[in-house]
Every structure is written in structure tokens, then in C-alpha cells.
Design a protein around this motif. Structure first.
Motif, PDB file in Angstrom:
ATOM      1  N   LYS A  49      -0.829  11.291 -23.685  1.00 25.08           N
ATOM      2  CA  LYS A  49      -1.003  12.563 -23.600  1.00 25.08           C
ATOM      3  C   LYS A  49      -2.372  12.570 -23.774  1.00 25.08           C
ATOM      4  O   LYS A  49      -2.752  11.902 -24.992  1.00 25.08           O
ATOM      5  CB  LYS A  49      -0.342  13.680 -24.339  1.00 25.08           C
ATOM      6  N   SER A  50      -3.559  12.938 -22.634  1.00 22.17           N
ATOM      7  CA  SER A  50      -4.970  12.899 -23.357  1.00 22.17           C
ATOM      8  C   SER A  50      -5.804  13.798 -24.610  1.00 22.17           C
ATOM      9  O   SER A  50      -4.534  14.823 -25.133  1.00 22.17           O
ATOM     10  CB  SER A  50      -5.502  13.092 -22.364  1.00 22.17           C
ATOM     11  N   PHE A  51      -6.025  13.296 -25.005  1.00 22.79           N
ATOM     12  CA  PHE A  51      -6.430  13.710 -26.287  1.00 22.79           C
ATOM     13  C   PHE A  51      -7.661  13.538 -26.725  1.00 22.79           C
ATOM     14  O   PHE A  51      -9.050  12.967 -26.190  1.00 22.79           O
ATOM     15  CB  PHE A  51      -5.935  13.217 -27.390  1.00 22.79           C
ATOM     16  N   ALA A  84      -3.141  21.199 -34.009  1.00 22.59           N
ATOM     17  CA  ALA A  84      -2.930  20.428 -33.218  1.00 22.59           C
ATOM     18  C   ALA A  84      -3.746  18.648 -32.980  1.00 22.59           C
ATOM     19  O   ALA A  84      -3.729  18.206 -32.355  1.00 22.59           O
ATOM     20  CB  ALA A  84      -2.676  20.820 -31.791  1.00 22.59           C
ATOM     21  N   THR A  85      -4.393  19.147 -35.014  1.00 25.13           N
ATOM     22  CA  THR A  85      -5.182  17.568 -34.772  1.00 25.13           C
ATOM     23  C   THR A  85      -4.248  16.812 -35.675  1.00 25.13           C
ATOM     24  O   THR A  85      -4.048  16.949 -36.565  1.00 25.13           O
ATOM     25  CB  THR A  85      -6.253  18.046 -35.711  1.00 25.13           C
ATOM     26  N   ARG A  86      -4.367  15.562 -35.691  1.00 21.56           N
ATOM     27  CA  ARG A  86      -4.255  14.563 -37.029  1.00 21.56           C
ATOM     28  C   ARG A  86      -5.133  13.732 -37.460  1.00 21.56           C
ATOM     29  O   ARG A  86      -5.862  13.458 -35.747  1.00 21.56           O
ATOM     30  CB  ARG A  86      -3.234  13.296 -36.122  1.00 21.56           C
ATOM     31  N   PHE A  87      -4.865  13.306 -39.084  1.00 18.99           N
ATOM     32  CA  PHE A  87      -6.388  12.542 -38.897  1.00 18.99           C
ATOM     33  C   PHE A  87      -5.618  11.012 -38.563  1.00 18.99           C
ATOM     34  O   PHE A  87      -4.273  10.681 -38.859  1.00 18.99           O
ATOM     35  CB  PHE A  87      -5.697  12.554 -40.312  1.00 18.99           C
ATOM     36  N   ILE A  88      -6.094   9.688 -38.075  1.00 15.21           N
ATOM     37  CA  ILE A  88      -5.471   8.432 -38.007  1.00 15.21           C
ATOM     38  C   ILE A  88      -6.855   7.082 -38.563  1.00 15.21           C
ATOM     39  O   ILE A  88      -7.817   7.587 -38.854  1.00 15.21           O
ATOM     40  CB  ILE A  88      -5.913   8.366 -36.756  1.00 15.21           C
ATOM     41  N   ALA A  89      -6.056   6.846 -39.425  1.00 15.10           N
ATOM     42  CA  ALA A  89      -6.842   5.338 -40.618  1.00 15.10           C
ATOM     43  C   ALA A  89      -6.262   4.019 -39.287  1.00 15.10           C
ATOM     44  O   ALA A  89      -6.710   3.390 -38.248  1.00 15.10           O
ATOM     45  CB  ALA A  89      -6.499   5.506 -41.563  1.00 15.10           C
ATOM     46  N   LEU A 128       1.235   6.109 -36.126  1.00 13.83           N
ATOM     47  CA  LEU A 128       0.998   7.294 -35.327  1.00 13.83           C
ATOM     48  C   LEU A 128       0.825   7.537 -33.753  1.00 13.83           C
ATOM     49  O   LEU A 128       1.410   7.540 -32.898  1.00 13.83           O
ATOM     50  CB  LEU A 128      -0.619   8.326 -35.873  1.00 13.83           C
ATOM     51  N   LEU A 129       0.043   5.669 -33.429  1.00 10.88           N
ATOM     52  CA  LEU A 129       0.075   5.417 -32.784  1.00 10.88           C
ATOM     53  C   LEU A 129       0.986   5.356 -31.304  1.00 10.88           C
ATOM     54  O   LEU A 129       1.356   5.591 -30.384  1.00 10.88           O
ATOM     55  CB  LEU A 129      -1.013   4.106 -32.539  1.00 10.88           C
ATOM     56  N   ASP A 130       2.503   4.372 -32.302  1.00 14.21           N
ATOM     57  CA  ASP A 130       3.407   4.350 -32.122  1.00 14.21           C
ATOM     58  C   ASP A 130       4.012   5.475 -31.186  1.00 14.21           C
ATOM     59  O   ASP A 130       5.139   5.866 -30.081  1.00 14.21           O
ATOM     60  CB  ASP A 130       4.769   3.819 -32.022  1.00 14.21           C
ATOM     61  N   LEU A 131       4.260   6.454 -32.040  1.00 19.27           N
ATOM     62  CA  LEU A 131       4.703   7.670 -31.696  1.00 19.27           C
ATOM     63  C   LEU A 131       3.891   9.050 -30.782  1.00 19.27           C
ATOM     64  O   LEU A 131       4.771   8.966 -29.437  1.00 19.27           O
ATOM     65  CB  LEU A 131       4.459   8.882 -33.187  1.00 19.27           C
ATOM     66  N   MET A 132       2.633   8.103 -30.606  1.00 16.79           N
ATOM     67  CA  MET A 132       2.274   9.015 -29.600  1.00 16.79           C
ATOM     68  C   MET A 132       2.465   8.369 -27.731  1.00 16.79           C
ATOM     69  O   MET A 132       2.361   9.224 -26.856  1.00 16.79           O
ATOM     70  CB  MET A 132       0.361   9.012 -29.812  1.00 16.79           C
ATOM     71  N   LYS A 133       2.264   7.078 -28.208  1.00 19.48           N
ATOM     72  CA  LYS A 133       3.207   6.190 -27.086  1.00 19.48           C
ATOM     73  C   LYS A 133       4.298   6.925 -26.813  1.00 19.48           C
ATOM     74  O   LYS A 133       4.535   6.650 -25.465  1.00 19.48           O
ATOM     75  CB  LYS A 133       2.957   4.027 -27.267  1.00 19.48           C
ATOM     76  N   LEU A 134       5.092   6.946 -27.522  1.00 17.53           N
ATOM     77  CA  LEU A 134       6.181   7.435 -27.027  1.00 17.53           C
ATOM     78  C   LEU A 134       6.481   9.250 -26.484  1.00 17.53           C
ATOM     79  O   LEU A 134       7.187   9.914 -26.344  1.00 17.53           O
ATOM     80  CB  LEU A 134       6.963   7.775 -28.023  1.00 17.53           C
ATOM     81  N   GLU A 135       5.428  10.111 -26.665  1.00 17.66           N
ATOM     82  CA  GLU A 135       5.293  11.353 -26.733  1.00 17.66           C
ATOM     83  C   GLU A 135       6.011  12.267 -28.025  1.00 17.66           C
ATOM     84  O   GLU A 135       6.150  13.045 -27.649  1.00 17.66           O
ATOM     85  CB  GLU A 135       5.220  11.799 -25.428  1.00 17.66           C
ATOM     86  N   THR A 161       2.052  14.547 -30.302  1.00 18.55           N
ATOM     87  CA  THR A 161       1.101  14.683 -28.778  1.00 18.55           C
ATOM     88  C   THR A 161       0.302  15.686 -29.400  1.00 18.55           C
ATOM     89  O   THR A 161       0.068  16.527 -29.112  1.00 18.55           O
ATOM     90  CB  THR A 161       1.515  15.584 -27.446  1.00 18.55           C
ATOM     91  N   PRO A 162      -0.584  14.590 -30.234  1.00 11.71           N
ATOM     92  CA  PRO A 162      -1.930  16.104 -30.558  1.00 11.71           C
ATOM     93  C   PRO A 162      -2.858  16.203 -29.937  1.00 11.71           C
ATOM     94  O   PRO A 162      -3.023  15.146 -29.086  1.00 11.71           O
ATOM     95  CB  PRO A 162      -2.690  14.947 -31.783  1.00 11.71           C
ATOM     96  N   ASP A 163      -3.452  17.209 -29.866  1.00 12.18           N
ATOM     97  CA  ASP A 163      -4.424  17.537 -29.394  1.00 12.18           C
ATOM     98  C   ASP A 163      -5.830  17.012 -29.220  1.00 12.18           C
ATOM     99  O   ASP A 163      -7.045  16.550 -28.899  1.00 12.18           O
ATOM    100  CB  ASP A 163      -4.969  18.937 -29.269  1.00 12.18           C
TER     101      ASP A 163
END
Length: 328
Positions: free
Chosen positions: A2-4, A22-27, A32-39, A42-44
Motif C-alpha cells: 500500500k502507498s504511504f 496510522a503512523t509507524r516509525f522506521i529505523a 516492518l518492511l516484511d509486514l508491509m509487503k504482505l499488507e 499498512t501505515p499511512d
């Protein structure tokens, strides 16, 4: 995926101020990226915190260490002070993932890993942690890696971190910054939440709050071990693990700080087990009593029933290792 929206924060205040539900911190993004790829997630908005001044390991006034949230797992494991005074932590870190992942993964992110339950990762399956009220497919399903302690009728997932288990045994505290700029510290044992009927609430972080550091108490004279049982020698999560900080004086156990991984929704600690050991001479009979107390409320789910005797054997083996000289 999903786009963000993407924001690179220049300060902790900017990071927490940009947060929201709907915000997530990323380091490092190793989970996190694995979970986003699988949706699954889905943070905004993603707020990149890599520019923040949270990469130092500093000594505290009482002789402990303050570990910045952006210290990588590799740097933490290799720090001479950690290797010397907190060996259980260094060993736990080195037992996790691969060298490449440890070079990216951060201290704060490691604490916030999501479960590796296959139903959580599969959006076609019901999962109370991902969609509250949808059900738990792991109960009655494939649950070989799942919890035997502290689970509920809503969720039997386990927490995957090795580092957190060692930090729980060491009595670490988590430093958190809120949206108003104030910081608080919280015992790691209170930071995590057991599933009950709200397994989607995994920790004590409020909306837009940020982990800034982990505080390790002053080291104690002890022998330390991290014993991890897994399906293969590397790049595998614990079936069970034991982190132990043990001291023996005049033939008796003077200190026994124990934490357990791979068996619960959070790094597991039972002070009643430790109380049984302290003040007693090491023996198999004593270790059996401690294991009986640890496993008193353990419950298998079918495929993971083997974890109950496995945890008993792993605890006893770890205690034998750390008290061997006193037992001679």
C-alpha cells in the motif's frame, strides 16, 4: 504494498509530533518492511528516525549502561562493556538472525518485533492480533512454535526476540518519549502486555510514543548464559530459550535471575522460580522443584506439547552449567 507518506525526522520531537494511529516509525525496518509487503501492516505514514541522536552506548551514574534505541544489534553485541558485564545479552544477540540483519536491526526495533505466527502473517486467515474479534486460527491449527505460558483464548502467539529475553533477566528498563517531549522509564516486564482478550495491544507505548533507550542496571558479579533451542543452528527463532544470571557463594545460590523465550507472548519471568533457588545448594532435585513451579500452569496446544518437557530440560541444563563448580 500500500502507498504511504514518508517523513525523515530530524529530532525526537519532530518524530513524535508527526505520529498518529496510522503512523509507524522506521529505523532498520527488518521486520516492518516484511509486514508491509504482505499488507499485514499498512501505515499511512512512515517516519524515518535514523537521523536521531540515539546511537550511543553510555555509562550511567550508577554504573549501568544507557543503550540508545538506534544502536544496532551488532554494535551492542560487540561492545566491550556488554561482552564483559552483560554476557547474556551479547550471547542472545549473536544467536539471533544473521550478521547482515544484526547490522541493520536496532535495539528499539528488536523490542517491538511482531510475532512470527504464520496465521498472523497470512491475511487470508483470521487473527485476533491483526483483526480483533476475527478469531485465532492457531488454536486447534498449526501451533508448533506457539505459547505454553501466559496465553489466552484469544491468542497463543509468542514474542520472537532473543535480546528482550536477556534484557528481562538483567532487569532492564525502557526509556520512552511522549508527544509532549517528556521521558519516562518503565520496567521491561511491565512494558509488554499479555494477550488476555486484547492481543492487538502488545506493549505500553501510547500513540506516537517513541522508545529512546534501554537502561541496563549496574552489573553484578555472576555467571551468565543464554541457551537457545531451535530447529537449526542459525537464522531460526527459539522453540525455547533461557537467559540466566546466577551467582553462587559458599556453595549456595545467592542470585538467580531467569527469563524465558519462545514460550509466551512476552519474555517470561517468574520470580517464584527464582525464590526457590536462592539460598539453596545446587542439585537436580532443587532444579526439578524450580521447573515444577515454572511449568505449573503451562498448557500445550497439541503440536507444541513438546515444549513443556523441553523447557524443563533446558532450564535444568542451564542451571547445571552455571552452578557446576559449586556442585563439585
Amino acid at each position: 504494498m500500500k502507498s504511504f507518506d514518508y517523513l525523515r525526522a530530524g529530532s525526537t520531537g519532530e518524530a513524535t509530533g508527526a505520529g498518529g494511529a496510522a503512523t509507524r516509525f522506521i529505523a532498520g525496518g527488518t521486520n516492518l518492511l516484511d509486514l508491509m509487503k504482505l499488507e499485514v501492516m499498512t501505515p499511512d505514514k512512515l517516519v524515518d528516525i535514523n537521523r536521531l541522536d540515539l546511537k550511543a552506548i553510555e555509562e550511567t551514574e550508577d554504573g549501568g549502561l544507557r543503550v540508545g534505541a538506534l544502536v544496532t544489534n551488532s554494535d551492542l553485541a560487540a561492545d566491550p562493556r556488554v561482552r564483559r558485564d552483560y554476557a547474556v545479552l551479547s550471547r542472545a544477540l549473536l544467536s539471533g538472525a544473521t550478521g547482515q540483519l544484526r547490522n541493520m536491526a536496532t535495539t528499539g526495533g528488536n523490542l517491538l518485533q511482531r510475532t512470527r505466527c504464520s496465521y498472523f502473517y497470512d491475511t487470508a486467515m483470521p487473527c485476533n492480533k491483526r483483526e480483533p474479534g476475527s478469531g485465532c486460527q492457531a488454536i486447534g491449527g498449526y501451533n508448533r512454535i506457539h505459547a505454553i505460558l501466559g496465553a489466552s483464548d484469544s491468542c497463543i502467539a509468542t514474542h520472537p526476540s532473543d535480546m528482550a529475553v536477556a534484557m528481562r533477566a538483567l532487569g532492564a528498563r525502557v526509556e520512552i518519549e511522549g508527544t509532549d517531549g517528556t521521558r519516562r522509564t518503565q520496567d521491561l516486564g511491565d512494558f509488554y502486555r499479555l494477550p488476555s482478550d486484547t492481543p492487538q495491544v502488545e506493549n505500553a507505548l501510547g500513540e506516537a510514543e517513541l522508545i529512546t533507550a534501554v537502561i541496563l542496571p549496574a552489573p553484578v558479579t555472576s555467571r551468565q548464559a543464554y541457551r537457545k533451542v531451535r530447529d537449526r543452528a542459525s537464522y531460526a527463532f527459539a522453540l525455547v530459550s533461557v537467559a540466566a544470571v546466577v551467582a553462587v557463594e559458599e556453595g549456595k545460590i545467592a542470585r538467580a535471575d531467569l527469563a524465558f523465550g519462545g514460550v509466551a507472548h512476552a519474555p517470561w519471568r517468574n520470580e517464584a522460580v527464582e525464590a526457590i533457588l536462592v539460598g539453596e545448594a545446587p542439585s537436580d532435585a532443587l532444579f526439578d522443584r524450580a521447573a515444577d513451579t515454572l511449568l505449573e500452569k503451562a498448557k500445550g496446544q497439541g503440536s507444541n506439547d513438546f515444549k513443556i518437557p523441553l523447557l524443563r530440560r533446558t532450564l535444568k541444563a542451564t542451571l547445571r552449567e552455571l552452578t557446576a563448580e559449586a556442585a563439585r
